[in-house]
Design a protein around this motif. Structure first.
Motif, short mmCIF file in Angstrom:
data_model
loop_
_atom_site.label_atom_id
_atom_site.label_comp_id
_atom_site.label_asym_id
_atom_site.label_seq_id
_atom_site.Cartn_x
_atom_site.Cartn_y
_atom_site.Cartn_z
N ASP A 1 1.79 2.71 3.81
CA ASP A 1 0.76 3.64 3.61
C ASP A 1 0.31 4.43 4.87
O ASP A 1 0.27 5.67 4.86
CB ASP A 1 -0.72 3.02 3.16
N HIS B 1 -2.13 10.85 -1.31
CA HIS B 1 -2.19 10.49 -2.86
C HIS B 1 -3.61 10.81 -3.18
O HIS B 1 -4.59 11.03 -2.47
CB HIS B 1 -1.85 9.27 -2.91
N ASP C 1 -1.03 -0.19 -4.84
CA ASP C 1 -2.35 0.46 -5.27
C ASP C 1 -2.35 1.72 -5.54
O ASP C 1 -2.97 2.56 -6.20
CB ASP C 1 -3.29 0.19 -3.92
N HIS C 2 -1.14 2.42 -5.18
CA HIS C 2 -0.97 4.03 -5.52
C HIS C 2 0.39 4.25 -4.99
O HIS C 2 1.27 3.70 -4.36
CB HIS C 2 -1.86 4.93 -5.13
N ASP D 1 1.07 -1.21 -0.02
CA ASP D 1 0.18 0.04 0.17
C ASP D 1 0.84 1.37 -0.09
O ASP D 1 1.78 1.49 0.65
CB ASP D 1 -1.03 -0.08 1.01
N GLN D 2 0.71 2.10 -1.12
CA GLN D 2 1.34 3.41 -1.05
C GLN D 2 2.93 3.32 -1.33
O GLN D 2 3.74 3.72 -0.73
CB GLN D 2 1.18 4.51 0.06
N THR E 1 -6.74 3.87 -2.21
CA THR E 1 -6.64 2.62 -2.00
C THR E 1 -7.62 1.50 -2.37
O THR E 1 -7.31 0.53 -2.84
CB THR E 1 -6.35 2.26 -0.35
N LYS F 1 -5.43 -3.15 6.78
CA LYS F 1 -6.53 -2.12 6.43
C LYS F 1 -7.67 -3.09 5.55
O LYS F 1 -7.33 -3.56 4.57
CB LYS F 1 -5.93 -1.15 5.43
ZN LIG Z 1 -3.51 2.59 -0.47
#
Ligand SMILES: [Zn+2]
Length: 578
Positions: A330, A519, A377-378, A62-63, A102, A186
Motif C-alpha cells: 500500500d 484508491h 482491503d482494497h 494492503d492495496q 484501509t 500500519k
Molecule cells: Zn489499505
C-alpha cells in the motif's frame, strides 16, 4: 468447584469452562460476562460437524488488486500464492462500499458489515464534539506505549468500530479463551482486524520497534520485549532495494522512470532504492522509508512467528486467530502507482516471503489444523497522469478548488458564513458543512446540502453527489454506485454532502499531491481484491466473483460460530458437505 465461564466451548459435545482474562491486563477488557457452567451436553451445536482448527491465519495484503494474482503469476514460486490457490477455494472479492480505504476495508473483512453498521466509513472523519478531523481509529483516552505525544491522526484503538469480528465471536464462544492477535506496520489495518477483543500490534515509527496502545495493555508482553531487542528494522538500515527479477520481466509494468512517480523519505523514484531515510543512523525518516519496502514484510512476518510462539497460538486447546495486514504494498503503491515496477517487485517478493512463512506454518501445524484466509482491503487507482498521457480522461481534484466552489455557491445563495466559512472539513468522499451557521441562519439543511453539492459539480472530475438528507432518508438513485455510498454512510460521523468522481479521478490526501496514486472509490480497480480460503472443510476450486461481506460469514460458518453482529453477506458455496 465450578469455574466461571461464558458460553463455554462446545467442542466434542461438552462444555469446557475456562478462566476469564485477568481484569488487570487490558485496560479496556474489564471482564467478560460470566455464568456458572452447568451444562455437560452438546448445547444445540449440532451444526458443528468437525472439530475447529487450532489456528486461523488471516493475511490481508494492503492495496492488493485482484489482478495482481494473475498478472504476476508467471513470476510466483510454488510455496506462496500458488500453494494457496491449488489447495483452497478462491474467488474475486468485490467491496460493495464506496470508500475503498484501509479502515473501511479491514473493518468489513472480518465483520462482514458495512460502515452504516460498523461505523468505519472512511479513514478520517470530522468530529463535531472536538471540532476537528480525527483518524477513524483515534481514541483520545489512550496512548501509544513508548510514545509521549498523541495526535488526532494516530491510530490507537477500535473504539469507533461497532459490532463484532470473527475473532470477537471466537472469543465469545470460548469464554474468552480464544485469542486474536493482529499486527501490521500500519495501525489502522491491524486495529480493525483485531476487533474489540483482540490484541493489536503495530510499528512505533520513532523507534522502529513494535508496540501497541494502552487500550490493549499497559506493558508489552515479555516475548515482545525480547523480539524488539533484535532491532530488526535497524538491520535494514542503508540496504538497497533492488529488482528481484531480470529486467525484461518488468515489461508488464511501466518504465522505472514513468511520469508522476513519487519520492518518499529519500527512497528516490528509481531502482535501486536506498533505505536510509537520508539519515546517518536509524531514525523516524528511515523507519518511514523502511515501511515502504519489501523488507517491511520480512519484519512483519518475523514478528508474526514470534507472536505465534510467544502467545502459544494454536497450542492451547482452543482456536486462536492470527491476523496479519501486510502494509508495504500500500505504501509503495501510493508512491509509485499500481502499474509501477516497484509494486510488481513487491508483489513477487511478497509471494516468496509468504511462501517461506507458510513453510514455517505448515511445519508447525498439520494442514488440517490451520485455516488460512488471504485477501486485501482494497485495490488501487492507476496514476492519473499516466492514464491521461495515453488518452484517458483522468485527474486529481484539489481540495482548495472544491472548497472555493462550495463556499462560492453557498455564499451566493445564502450570504457569507463568516468565521470558519461554509466548509469546516473535507474527508473524502465527505464534505462537512458549517451546521452552526445553518442553524443560526435558520436554513433548510436539505437546500444547503443541495446547493453545496451543485457547487462541487462545477469542477471537472466530479460525476455526482448525494446529500446527508438523501442518505438518511434513502432518497437515492437505484444504482449500485449510489447504494455503495449508502453502505459507506454512518450518519453520526457522516458529512453533509458526499461526492463521487468520474472513473480515474480522485480527491483527498493524494489528490493534493501531483504524484503517486490512491484508491477510495466504487470503481472496480479500487474494489476488486482476491480471496483465498484454505483449510479443513473447504472445497478447493475457483468460485467467480462474490461480495466481500460474504467472507466473514463464510469463515464464521466454517468455524461453527455465530456470524459477526452486523454481518450481512452469504456463506459462500465453498464448504464441504453443503
Ligand atoms: Zn489499505
Amino acid at each position: 468447584m465450578r469455574r466461571p465461564c461464558f458460553g463455554g466451548e462446545r467442542l466434542r459435545g461438552r462444555v469446557r469452562c475456562g478462566p476469564v482474562p485477568p481484569a488487570s491486563e487490558p485496560t479496556h477488557g474489564k471482564t467478560l460476562p460470566s455464568a456458572q457452567c452447568v451444562s455437560g451436553g452438546a448445547g444445540g451445536s449440532s451444526f458443528l460437524l468437525t472439530k475447529r482448527p487450532k489456528l486461523v491465519v488471516v493475511i490481508a495484503i494492503d492495496q492488493f488488486r485482484a489482478d495482481y494474482l494473475t498478472k504476476f503469476d508467471p513470476y510466483f514460486g510454488a510455496t506462496g500464492f500458488r500453494r494457496l490457490l491449488s489447495r483452497g477455494a478462491s474467488w474475486t472479492g468485490h467491496y460493495g462500499h464506496y470508500a475503498t480505504y484501509t479502515g473501511p476495508g479491514h473493518a468489513l473483512l472480518l465483520s462482514g458489515s458495512y460502515a452504516y453498521v460498523n461505523g468505519i466509513g472512511a479513514n478520517k472523519f470530522y468530529n463535531a464534539e472536538t471540532r476537528r478531523s480525527e483518524a477513524m481509529v483515534f481514541d483520545g483516552s489512550v496512548q501509544i506505549l513508548g510514545m509521549a505525544k498523541t495526535d488526532p491522526d494516530m491510530d490507537l484503538s477500535p473504539k469507533n468500530f461497532l459490532g463484532s469480528t470473527v475473532g470477537d465471536e471466537l472469543s465469545l464462544a470460548t469464554g474468552g479463551r480464544s485469542k486474536t492477535i493482529s499486527l501490521a506496520t500500519k495501525g489502522r489495518g491491524a486495529i480493525l482486524l483485531g476487533g474489540r477483543l483482540g490484541k493489536t500490534y503495530f510499528i512505533n515509527e520513532e523507534t522502529g520497534e513494535m508496540t501497541t496502545s494502552s487500550y490493549y495493555m499497559r506493558e508489552l508482553p515479555v516475548w515482545m520485549l525480547a523480539w524488539n531487542k533484535k532491532k530488526l528494522a535497524d538491520s535494514y538500515f542503508g540496504k538497497k532495494w533492488e529488482r528481484v527479477l531480470p529486467p525484461e520481466a518488468y515489461a508488464v509494468s511501466v518504465p522505472d522512470d514513468a511520469q508522476a512517480e513519487g519520492d518518499s523519505k529519500g527512497l528516490g523514484k528509481m531502482f535501486p532504492h536506498v533505505v536510509d531515510g537520508k539519515l546517518s543512523a536509524p531514525g523516524p525518516d528511515f523507519y518511514e522509508a523502511f515501511t515502504r519496502t519489501p523488507f517491511a514484510n520480512d519484519y512483519e512476518l518475523d514478528f508474526a512467528k514470534a507472536a505465534v510462539d510467544g502467545e502459544k497460538l494454536g497450542r492451547r486447546g482452543v482456536t486462536d486467530l492470527l491476523a496479519i495486514s501486510l502494509s508495504a504494498i500500500d505504501l509503495a503503491g501510493h508512491d509509485f502507482g499500481p502499474f509501477s515496477q516497484e509494486v510488481q517487485d513487491l508483489v513477487v517478493r511478497t509471494d516468496k516471503q509468504l511462501g517461506e512463512f507458510f513453510e514455517w506454518l505448515y511445519g508447525k501445524f498439520a494442514s488440517d489444523e490451520v485455516v488460512v484466509l488471504l485477501s486485501a482491503d482494497h485495490g488501487a487507482t492507476p496514476v492519473p497522469e499516466q492514464m491521461a498521457a495515453i488518452g484517458f480522461d483522468a485527474g486529481r481534484i484539489k481540495k482548495k478548488a472544491i472548497k472555493e466552489a462550495i463556499d462560492g455557491a453557498l455564499t451566493k445563495r445564502f450570504g457569507a458564513a463568516g468565521g470558519e466559512g461554509w466548509v469546516v472539513a473535507m474527508e473524502d468522499p465527505h464534505v462537512f458543512l458549517n451546521r452552526k451557521v445553518m442553524a443560526d441562519k435558520k436554513l433548510d439543511a436539505k437546500e444547503v446540502e443541495r446547493i453545496a453539492g451543485e457547487g462541487a459539480m462545477t469542477l471537472k472530475g466530479f460525476a455526482g453527489f448525494l446529500t446527508r438528507t438523501q442518505l438518511m432518508t434513502g432518497a437515492v438513485p437505484p444504482t449500485d454506485l449510489a447504494r455503495s455510498l449508502v453502505r459507506s454512510y454512518h450518519a453520526p460521523r457522516g458529512g453533509d454532502v458526499v461526492m463521487w468522481t468520474q472513473p480515474f479521478y480522485f480527491w483527498g490526501k493524494y489528490g493534493e499531491k501531483d504524484q503517486g496514486s490512491t484508491h477510495g472509490t466504487w470503481y472496480r480497480y479500487d474494489s476488486e481484491v482476491p480471496v483465498i480460503l484454505v483449510g479443513p472443510g473447504v472445497r478447493p476450486g475457483r468460485y467467480g466473483v462474490r461480495e466481500m461481506v460474504d467472507v466473514a460469514p463464510t469463515l464464521s460458518y466454517l468455524l461453527g460460530l455465530t456470524a459477526p453482529a452486523g454481518s450481512e453477506g452469504e456463506v459462500a458455496p465453498v464448504l464441504k458437505g453443503d
